[in-house]
Scaffold this motif. Structure first.
Motif, PDB file in Angstrom:
ATOM      1  N   ASP A 105      62.280  62.038 102.810  1.00  0.00           N
ATOM      2  CA  ASP A 105      63.623  62.063 103.400  1.00  0.00           C
ATOM      3  C   ASP A 105      64.469  60.905 102.871  1.00  0.00           C
ATOM      4  OD1 ASP A 105      62.945  64.307 104.890  1.00  0.00           O
ATOM      5  OD2 ASP A 105      62.408  63.138 106.669  1.00  0.00           O
ATOM      6  N   ALA A 106      63.854  59.743 102.727  1.00  0.00           N
ATOM      7  CA  ALA A 106      64.566  58.571 102.210  1.00  0.00           C
ATOM      8  C   ALA A 106      64.983  58.796 100.759  1.00  0.00           C
ATOM      9  CB  ALA A 106      63.694  57.321 102.333  1.00  0.00           C
ATOM     10  N   ILE A 107      64.107  59.383  99.966  1.00  0.00           N
ATOM     11  CA  ILE A 107      64.435  59.658  98.567  1.00  0.00           C
ATOM     12  C   ILE A 107      65.597  60.643  98.473  1.00  0.00           C
ATOM     13  CG2 ILE A 107      63.580  60.732  96.438  1.00  0.00           C
ATOM     14  CD1 ILE A 107      60.797  59.489  97.205  1.00  0.00           C
ATOM     15  N   ALA A 108      65.570  61.676  99.304  1.00  0.00           N
ATOM     16  CA  ALA A 108      66.667  62.651  99.308  1.00  0.00           C
ATOM     17  C   ALA A 108      67.984  61.975  99.686  1.00  0.00           C
ATOM     18  CB  ALA A 108      66.355  63.793 100.265  1.00  0.00           C
ATOM     19  N   ARG A 109      67.950  61.091 100.663  1.00  0.00           N
ATOM     20  CA  ARG A 109      69.167  60.380 101.092  1.00  0.00           C
ATOM     21  C   ARG A 109      69.654  59.433 100.000  1.00  0.00           C
ATOM     22  NH1 ARG A 109      74.028  59.934 103.061  1.00  0.00           N
ATOM     23  NH2 ARG A 109      74.357  58.216 104.498  1.00  0.00           N
ATOM     24  N   GLU A 110      68.736  58.751  99.316  1.00  0.00           N
ATOM     25  CA  GLU A 110      69.123  57.865  98.214  1.00  0.00           C
ATOM     26  C   GLU A 110      69.863  58.658  97.140  1.00  0.00           C
ATOM     27  OE1 GLU A 110      67.135  54.986  94.822  1.00  0.00           O
ATOM     28  OE2 GLU A 110      66.180  56.869  95.390  1.00  0.00           O
ATOM     29  N   LYS A 111      69.341  59.820  96.788  1.00  0.00           N
ATOM     30  CA  LYS A 111      69.984  60.656  95.778  1.00  0.00           C
ATOM     31  C   LYS A 111      71.377  61.082  96.232  1.00  0.00           C
ATOM     32  CE  LYS A 111      65.777  62.424  93.685  1.00  0.00           C
ATOM     33  NZ  LYS A 111      64.927  63.600  93.455  1.00  0.00           N
ATOM     34  N   GLN A 112      71.510  61.398  97.517  1.00  0.00           N
ATOM     35  CA  GLN A 112      72.805  61.796  98.065  1.00  0.00           C
ATOM     36  C   GLN A 112      73.807  60.653  97.965  1.00  0.00           C
ATOM     37  OE1 GLN A 112      72.990  62.269 102.366  1.00  0.00           O
ATOM     38  NE2 GLN A 112      74.296  64.081 102.115  1.00  0.00           N
ATOM     39  N   ILE A 113      73.376  59.456  98.332  1.00  0.00           N
ATOM     40  CA  ILE A 113      74.262  58.292  98.281  1.00  0.00           C
ATOM     41  C   ILE A 113      74.645  57.982  96.838  1.00  0.00           C
ATOM     42  CG2 ILE A 113      74.382  55.786  98.641  1.00  0.00           C
ATOM     43  CD1 ILE A 113      72.772  56.269 101.240  1.00  0.00           C
ATOM     44  N   LYS A 114      73.668  57.988  95.938  1.00  0.00           N
ATOM     45  CA  LYS A 114      73.953  57.686  94.535  1.00  0.00           C
ATOM     46  C   LYS A 114      74.906  58.697  93.914  1.00  0.00           C
ATOM     47  CE  LYS A 114      70.047  54.890  93.125  1.00  0.00           C
ATOM     48  NZ  LYS A 114      68.909  54.762  92.198  1.00  0.00           N
ATOM     49  N   ALA A 115      74.834  59.948  94.364  1.00  0.00           N
ATOM     50  CA  ALA A 115      75.717  60.991  93.836  1.00  0.00           C
ATOM     51  C   ALA A 115      77.132  60.881  94.397  1.00  0.00           C
ATOM     52  CB  ALA A 115      75.144  62.371  94.150  1.00  0.00           C
ATOM     53  N   GLY A 116      77.287  60.148  95.469  1.00  0.00           N
ATOM     54  CA  GLY A 116      78.592  60.001  96.109  1.00  0.00           C
ATOM     55  C   GLY A 116      79.461  58.979  95.394  1.00  0.00           C
TER      56      GLY A 116
END
Length: 96
Positions: free
Chosen positions: A60-71
């Protein structure tokens, strides 16, 4: 404190930002602060922990990191300002 987390480091208010993920936030930030982690954060002096979120699962943390980095940068600044409007270093609060 061993728990999955995402975090954002800065070198100063509104400066360079680094987003990362870890299973041990306190240890990981210690490494950044003491120059033990090579790469972007060391090159740009990103040592201030200005934002973090904890998760039960590292996936879940990895998925959130990817979301933040893509923002956008604007979205990252909004996250930081919502949790930490003074851009204070939150590292010490982890160990309390």
């Amino acid at each position: 404190m061993r728990q999955a987390a995402i975090y954002i480091l800065a070198n100063q208010r509104n400066g360079a930002l680094y987003t990362g993920v870890t299973s041990d936030l306190s240890r990981r930030i210690f490494r950044h602060k003491h120059g033990l982690s090579e790469g972007f954060s060391k090159r740009y002096g990103c040592t201030l922990l200005v934002y973090y979120e904890f998760y039960d699962a590292i996936t879940d943390a990895i998925a959130r990191e990817k979301q933040i980095k893509a923002g956008s940068r604007k979205k990252k600044l909004f996250l930081i300002e919502s949790m930490n409007p003074g851009w204070t270093d939150l590292y010490e609060s982890l160990n309390n």
